[in-house]
Design an enzyme around this catalytic site. Sequence first.
Site, short mmCIF file in Angstrom:
data_model
loop_
_atom_site.label_atom_id
_atom_site.label_comp_id
_atom_site.label_asym_id
_atom_site.label_seq_id
_atom_site.Cartn_x
_atom_site.Cartn_y
_atom_site.Cartn_z
N HIS A 145 -7.68 -5.76 0.26
CA HIS A 145 -6.49 -4.92 0.44
C HIS A 145 -5.46 -5.45 1.40
CE1 HIS A 145 -4.47 -1.07 -0.28
NE2 HIS A 145 -4.19 -1.07 0.96
N SER A 170 0.91 -1.33 -0.12
CA SER A 170 0.04 -0.16 0.15
C SER A 170 0.96 1.18 0.01
CB SER A 170 -1.03 0.05 1.17
OG SER A 170 -1.98 0.79 1.02
#
Length: 249
Positions: free
Chosen positions: A232, A99
Amino acid sequence: MTTVDDRTSATREWLRIFDPRPAATRRLICFPHAGGTAAAFRPLALAAPPDVEVAAVQYPGRQDRLGAEMPVGIAALADQIVEAIGPGIRRDTALFGHSMGAMVAFEVARRLRPRFPAPLARLIVSACKAPSDVVARKPLLDDAGIREFVRDLGGTGAVVLENEDVWHLLLPTLRADLRSIRSYEYRPGPPLGCPIVAVAGSRDESATVEDMRRWRAHTVSGFVARSMPGGHFYLNDLPQELMELLTQA
């Protein structure tokens, strides 16, 4: 847990090792997500094969570095990291960023090349759109917006929302990290000379497999895109599977 003990004091300030392996022939340096800490990579470190040692970057302003000031912006953070860990980079070193950490790892890799002769073995990026696709200067989120952002991403951060005391402790760090992300401006430059491996969670709408394939433009060497089951924060649930993918790559 231990800090790295074979480098300068500056390196020891920035890197954490949860399973020291002095005889390892390869090193993986990991970069956490927004609001994350080096501890996020403990399961990955324990899943590594004997010849791989995992070190994780501890950003300022969290856990044992709570009193340290977080640099303003991804570029400034990358500058400080390179200053600390650059002298210890060897040919057997790969960077892995998840990320926000993917953006930081990319900017670190760009800065390493002109300053330190040993090339990286690989840059591995996860759950993050290619830097050239990032929309510069997004509006900053207020606290309610940050909360919604964390809820949408899921993972352990979403669980924290249920505990108000913990959430308010985490909020200043998230504010600083998201300010860095939303103010990031990609500056075009020469592509990297090391291969890039791009990994996406199969259900991650914030950085799809197609998004991750656009990292190809940032290297003149090999490129491969892979998908892992999950959203995610797929790596929280699949450290062993992720480590197998990384070592195969």
